[in-house]
Design an enzyme around this catalytic site. Structure first.
Site, PDB file in Angstrom:
ATOM      1  N   GLY A   8      -8.836  -4.358   2.193  1.00  0.00           N
ATOM      2  CA  GLY A   8      -8.182  -3.058   2.389  1.00  0.00           C
ATOM      3  C   GLY A   8      -9.171  -1.934   2.135  1.00  0.00           C
ATOM      4  N   GLY A  11      -8.627   1.716   3.389  1.00  0.00           N
ATOM      5  CA  GLY A  11      -7.427   2.426   2.959  1.00  0.00           C
ATOM      6  C   GLY A  11      -7.704   3.525   1.950  1.00  0.00           C
ATOM      7  N   GLN A  12      -6.605   4.119   1.467  1.00  0.00           N
ATOM      8  CA  GLN A  12      -6.721   5.282   0.570  1.00  0.00           C
ATOM      9  C   GLN A  12      -7.479   4.922  -0.711  1.00  0.00           C
ATOM     10  OE1 GLN A  12      -3.166   6.655  -1.373  1.00  0.00           O
ATOM     11  NE2 GLN A  12      -3.927   8.742  -1.636  1.00  0.00           N
ATOM     12  N   ILE A  35      -8.606  -5.087   7.944  1.00  0.00           N
ATOM     13  CA  ILE A  35      -8.120  -5.604   9.227  1.00  0.00           C
ATOM     14  C   ILE A  35      -8.653  -4.751  10.388  1.00  0.00           C
ATOM     15  CG2 ILE A  35      -5.943  -4.312   9.238  1.00  0.00           C
ATOM     16  CD1 ILE A  35      -4.662  -7.047  10.173  1.00  0.00           C
ATOM     17  N   ASP A  52      -8.617 -10.586   8.279  1.00  0.00           N
ATOM     18  CA  ASP A  52      -7.164 -10.518   8.108  1.00  0.00           C
ATOM     19  C   ASP A  52      -6.769 -11.391   6.912  1.00  0.00           C
ATOM     20  OD1 ASP A  52      -4.453 -10.490   8.265  1.00  0.00           O
ATOM     21  OD2 ASP A  52      -4.314 -11.307  10.308  1.00  0.00           O
ATOM     22  N   TYR A 143       9.578  -2.420  -0.503  1.00  0.00           N
ATOM     23  CA  TYR A 143       8.267  -2.309  -1.142  1.00  0.00           C
ATOM     24  C   TYR A 143       8.379  -2.610  -2.642  1.00  0.00           C
ATOM     25  CZ  TYR A 143       4.085   0.260  -2.805  1.00  0.00           C
ATOM     26  OH  TYR A 143       2.922   0.635  -3.408  1.00  0.00           O
TER      27      TYR A 143
HETATM   28  C1  AKB Z   1       4.317   4.950  -2.193  1.00  0.00           C
HETATM   29  O1  AKB Z   1       4.729   6.123  -2.234  1.00  0.00           O
HETATM   30  O2  AKB Z   1       4.856   4.064  -1.538  1.00  0.00           O
HETATM   31  C2  AKB Z   1       3.107   4.599  -3.035  1.00  0.00           C
HETATM   32  C3  AKB Z   1       3.484   4.119  -4.388  1.00  0.00           C
HETATM   33  C4  AKB Z   1       4.025   5.038  -5.399  1.00  0.00           C
HETATM   34  O3  AKB Z   1       3.320   2.955  -4.670  1.00  0.00           O
HETATM   35  N1  AKB Z   1       2.229   5.715  -3.132  1.00  0.00           N
END
Ligand code: AKB
Length: 317
Positions: A8, A11-12, A35, A52, A143
């Site tokens: 990753g 990414g950020q 990826i 990947d 998430y």
């Molecule tokens: C999100 O906003 O999904 C992320 C986190 C807080 O894990 N930045």
């Protein structure tokens, strides 16, 4: 010297972590992967490969071939995007972690793994102020559910197989190098770009929505500090709370106005408001401070000044 793999890297977090790790350990020891192609400094500052993490054969081959000793697995679908494609997000977030944990279990040379968790592991039934390390955890997002399950798997692999996996529950991360994508806390990055570009911002969270945030240099420092900590000092093998500053869109607006007086904001909360309302407003990170010395350097004022200057330079305004 250990060989380190970052998954990753475009990414950020990855795009800043790779640079810092290469400065500390030497470019040739830090293998950046993603990826997709990464920013030029990541691809040119040391080894880079498109990879990947869902492809377990490619993953294990890479790890053995490059004699990898430490893995930072940062790839994930964030909270907002995951709500749009729940089953895919679950699969990506969980399968990729399981691939990493299995490799770390099988390949003796892999000594340590870092995997990010999030404040998203908490839910509406959790105490929202100064949320303790051990609290009720009933996340309402895909998430958050994947991060909570991931934490339990990390703890399981540590206890059952001795895999040294380390983790932080990141709050919202604020950075200027690479924009975040698909998170609920992303407003706190977007707001700076829009303030500079248009002197106005349509905020997808309400003005009083307080969330814990951390400026990226503090997050990178904490991540490396945890990975470098003596294993015997670590008492948490799921994921450590780390705090940061609790800020609202209204506070950020006011702080930016000190430098861009005409900056205006309109509040149009969308589906992410319910997510934000289910997360802590602040977290208690006492255990991280005691175990491995977590500390935060940047406050709202310092962070805002740096963000505005750096983004102005980047946008050439
Ligand atoms: C999100 O906003 O999904 C992320 C986190 C807080 O894990 N930045």
């Amino acid at each position: 010297m250990d060989n380190i793999m970052v998954i990753g890297a475009a990414g950020q977090i990855g795009s800043e972590l790779v640079v810092e790790l290469r400065m500390r350990y030497g470019g040739e020891h830090v293998f950046a992967t993603d990826i997709k192609q990464a920013p030029p400094d990541i691809m040119e500052g040391g080894p880079f490969q498109v990879l990947d993490v869902m492809d377990d054969k490619q993953l294990i081959h890479f790890i053995i071939r490059h004699k990898i000793n430490q893995i930072y697995h940062l790839a994930a679908v964030l909270s907002g995007n995951a709500e749009k494609l729940p089953t895919q997000a679950w699969k990506i977030n969980m399968d990729s972690l399981m691939n990493i944990l299995e490799v770390a279990k099988m390949v003796e040379e892999v000594k340590k793994v870092f995997w990010p968790s999030s404040i998203a592991v908490f839910g509406p039934t959790t105490i929202r102020r100064n949320t303790p390390q051990l609290a009720v955890m009933e996340p309402i997002t895909v998430y958050g559910i994947s991060k909570l399950a991931g934490e339990r798997w990390c703890d399981y692999y540590y206890n059952k197989f001795g895999v040294d996996v380390r983790s932080l529950r990141y709050p919202g991360l604020i950075s200027y190098k690479t924009e975040a994508g698909g998170g609920t806390t992303d407003y706190a990055v977007e707001i700076f770009y829009e303030a500079i570009r248009h002197a106005s911002y349509d905020c997808f969270l309400g003005e009083g929505t307080s969330l814990p945030m951390l400026f990226m240099p503090d997050a990178i420092k904490a991540t490396i500090q945890l990975m470098e900590a003596d294993r015997s000092r670590l008492t948490i093998h799921s994921s450590y709370n780390i705090g940061g500053m609790s800020i609202t869109p209204a506070q950020l607006h006011k702080e930016i106005q000190k430098q861009i007086p005409g900056f205006s904001i309109r509040y149009n909360p969308d589906f992410r408001q319910a997510i934000a309302d289910s997360w802590p407003q602040s977290v208690d990170d006492t255990i991280a401070r005691i175990d491995w010395g977590f500390e935060q350097k940047y406050d709202l004022e310092m962070m805002t000044k740096i963000m505005l200057n750096e983004i102005k330079n980047k946008l050439n305004t």
